[in-house]
Design a protein around this motif. Structure first.
Motif, short mmCIF file in Angstrom:
data_model
loop_
_atom_site.label_atom_id
_atom_site.label_comp_id
_atom_site.label_asym_id
_atom_site.label_seq_id
_atom_site.Cartn_x
_atom_site.Cartn_y
_atom_site.Cartn_z
N THR A 198 0.80 -1.23 0.00
CA THR A 198 0.00 0.00 0.00
C THR A 198 0.83 1.27 0.00
O THR A 198 0.32 2.34 -0.34
CB THR A 198 -0.92 0.01 1.23
N GLY A 199 2.11 1.19 0.39
CA GLY A 199 2.93 2.40 0.43
C GLY A 199 2.58 3.26 1.63
O GLY A 199 1.61 3.01 2.35
N THR A 200 3.35 4.33 1.83
CA THR A 200 3.15 5.20 2.99
C THR A 200 1.79 5.87 2.98
O THR A 200 1.06 5.87 3.98
CB THR A 200 4.25 6.29 3.05
N THR A 201 1.40 6.41 1.83
CA THR A 201 0.10 7.08 1.73
C THR A 201 -1.03 6.11 1.98
O THR A 201 -2.00 6.42 2.69
CB THR A 201 -0.07 7.72 0.33
N GLY A 202 -0.92 4.92 1.40
CA GLY A 202 -1.95 3.90 1.60
C GLY A 202 -2.06 3.47 3.04
O GLY A 202 -3.17 3.31 3.56
N LYS A 203 -0.92 3.28 3.68
CA LYS A 203 -0.92 2.87 5.10
C LYS A 203 -1.57 3.95 5.96
O LYS A 203 -2.34 3.64 6.89
CB LYS A 203 0.49 2.58 5.57
N LEU A 204 -1.27 5.21 5.67
CA LEU A 204 -1.87 6.31 6.43
C LEU A 204 -3.39 6.35 6.22
O LEU A 204 -4.15 6.60 7.16
CB LEU A 204 -1.25 7.65 6.01
N LEU A 205 -3.82 6.08 4.99
CA LEU A 205 -5.25 6.04 4.70
C LEU A 205 -5.93 4.93 5.48
O LEU A 205 -6.99 5.14 6.11
CB LEU A 205 -5.50 5.84 3.21
N LEU A 206 -5.33 3.74 5.48
CA LEU A 206 -5.92 2.61 6.19
C LEU A 206 -5.95 2.84 7.70
O LEU A 206 -6.92 2.51 8.37
CB LEU A 206 -5.14 1.33 5.87
N ILE A 207 -4.88 3.45 8.23
CA ILE A 207 -4.85 3.78 9.66
C ILE A 207 -5.94 4.78 9.99
O ILE A 207 -6.62 4.68 11.02
CB ILE A 207 -3.46 4.33 10.06
N ALA A 208 -6.13 5.75 9.09
CA ALA A 208 -7.17 6.76 9.31
C ALA A 208 -8.57 6.12 9.32
O ALA A 208 -9.42 6.48 10.14
CB ALA A 208 -7.10 7.83 8.22
N LEU A 209 -8.80 5.16 8.42
CA LEU A 209 -10.10 4.48 8.36
C LEU A 209 -10.34 3.65 9.62
O LEU A 209 -11.44 3.64 10.17
CB LEU A 209 -10.18 3.59 7.12
N VAL A 210 -9.29 2.94 10.07
CA VAL A 210 -9.41 2.15 11.30
C VAL A 210 -9.69 3.06 12.49
O VAL A 210 -10.55 2.77 13.33
CB VAL A 210 -8.14 1.31 11.54
N ALA A 211 -8.95 4.17 12.57
CA ALA A 211 -9.14 5.10 13.69
C ALA A 211 -10.53 5.72 13.66
O ALA A 211 -11.19 5.84 14.70
CB ALA A 211 -8.07 6.20 13.62
N ALA A 212 -10.99 6.10 12.48
CA ALA A 212 -12.33 6.69 12.37
C ALA A 212 -13.39 5.69 12.81
O ALA A 212 -14.35 6.05 13.51
CB ALA A 212 -12.58 7.13 10.93
N PHE A 214 -12.94 3.04 14.88
CA PHE A 214 -12.80 2.75 16.31
C PHE A 214 -13.38 3.87 17.16
O PHE A 214 -14.22 3.63 18.05
CB PHE A 214 -11.33 2.54 16.66
N PHE A 215 -12.95 5.10 16.91
CA PHE A 215 -13.40 6.21 17.74
C PHE A 215 -14.87 6.54 17.49
O PHE A 215 -15.59 6.96 18.41
CB PHE A 215 -12.51 7.44 17.52
N GLY A 216 -15.32 6.35 16.25
CA GLY A 216 -16.73 6.57 15.95
C GLY A 216 -17.62 5.57 16.68
O GLY A 216 -18.64 5.94 17.27
N LEU A 217 -17.21 4.29 16.68
CA LEU A 217 -17.98 3.27 17.39
C LEU A 217 -17.93 3.49 18.90
O LEU A 217 -18.95 3.31 19.59
CB LEU A 217 -17.43 1.88 17.06
N TYR A 218 -16.76 3.91 19.39
CA TYR A 218 -16.65 4.22 20.83
C TYR A 218 -17.62 5.33 21.21
O TYR A 218 -18.32 5.24 22.23
CB TYR A 218 -15.22 4.64 21.17
#
Length: 240
Positions: A198-212, A214-218
C-alpha cells in the motif's frame, strides 16, 4: 460465569456461526490464491455473461465468508479493471443481503431474546438501533473488521434491511476504491495477494479508516450507554 454459561447454552449455533465467519476467510483466501495460480488465464477476457456469473459467485462466497473481501477486490481490479467496479458494488450488495438473510434464519431472534433478560444490555442495544445508519457505516469503513461477521452481528441486532444495505455499501466504498485501484495498477496478482504494497500514503489512509471506525464506534456506544442510563434513572424516579 452464569451469564457466559447461559449465553453459550442458548446461543450455541449463533456463536459457532460467528466463529466460523472469522476463521473461514483465512482458508478461503489461500484457496483462491492456489486456484488462480493453477489457472492463471481463468479470469482473462471474460464475456458479459461470464462476468455476471463471476460477480454472483463472489457475492455468495463473501456472504458465506468463503473468501476475504479485500482479496476479491484486489483480484477483480487486476483482471477486470475499472469496468468491473460497478459489478463489484453489486456483488457487495448481494453478499450483504444474503448474509443478512442467513443470519436472520439461523438466529431466529434468540440472541436478542437472551439479552432481554439483562435490562442494561438490552437498553443499550435498543439505543444503538436508533443510530443504526452510523453504526453500520462505521463497522464497514474499517478494513480490519470481518465483512461477513459484521453482517451477522448487525442482522441479529435486527437493524432494518434497506438502511443496512445502503449504509453497508457507503461504508465499504472508501477502502474498496483504494484496494481496487491497487488491483488495477498491479503487475502480478500473486505478489499482490501476498503483499498489497500500500505504500506510505496507503498505510496512512488505512490507519485513518481504522481510527475513524474505532473512535466513531466508541462514541456511539458511549452515547447509547448514557441515554440508556438516563432513561433507566428517569423510569426509576417515576416509579418511586
Amino acid at each position: 460465569m452464569k451469564f457466559l454459561r447461559e449465553l453459550f447454552r442458548k446461543n450455541f449455533s449463533t456463536l459457532l456461526s460467528m466463529l466460523l465467519l472469522v476463521a473461514v476467510p483465512i482458508v478461503g483466501s489461500s484457496s483462491l490464491t492456489f486456484v488462480l495460480y493453477q489457472n492463471q488465464q481463468f479470469l482473462e477476457n471474460l464475456t458479459t455473461g461470464q462476468s455476471l456469473l463471476y460477480f454472483v459467485i463472489v457475492g455468495v462466497a463473501m456472504a458465506f465468508s468463503l473468501v476475504n473481501t479485500t482479496a476479491v477486490v484486489l483480484v477483480t481490479g487486476f483482471y477486470l479493471g475499472w469496468s468491473g467496479f460497478p459489478g463489484m458494488v453489486v456483488a457487495y450488495a448481494l453478499a450483504a443481503l444474503t448474509g443478512y438473510q442467513i443470519a436472520t434464519l439461523l438466529d431466529h431472534g434468540k440472541m436478542l431474546s437472551f439479552l432481554s433478560h439483562f435490562p442494561k444490555v438490552d437498553a443499550v442495544m435498543k439505543e444503538l438501533k436508533t443510530d443504526s445508519w452510523q453504526l453500520i457505516f462505521l463497522t464497514r469503513v474499517s478494513p480490519v473488521t470481518p465483512f461477513a461477521l459484521m453482517t451477522f452481528v448487525l442482522a441479529i441486532m435486527k437493524v432494518r434491511r434497506w438502511p443496512f444495505l445502503l449504509a453497508s455499501i457507503a461504508g465499504m466504498l472508501p477502502r474498496s476504491l483504494f484496494f481496487y485501484w491497487l488491483g488495477t495498477k498491479a503487475q502480478d496478482v500473486f505478489t499482490l495477494l501476498k503483499d498489497p504494497g500500500t505504500g506510505t500514503t496507503g498505510k496512512l489512509l488505512l490507519i485513518a479508516l481504522v481510527a475513524a471506525s474505532f473512535f466513531g464506534l466508541y462514541y456511539l456506544f458511549n452515547q447509547a450507554l448514557k441515554r440508556a442510563l438516563s432513561k433507566g434513572a428517569a423510569a426509576s424516579t417515576n416509579e418511586a
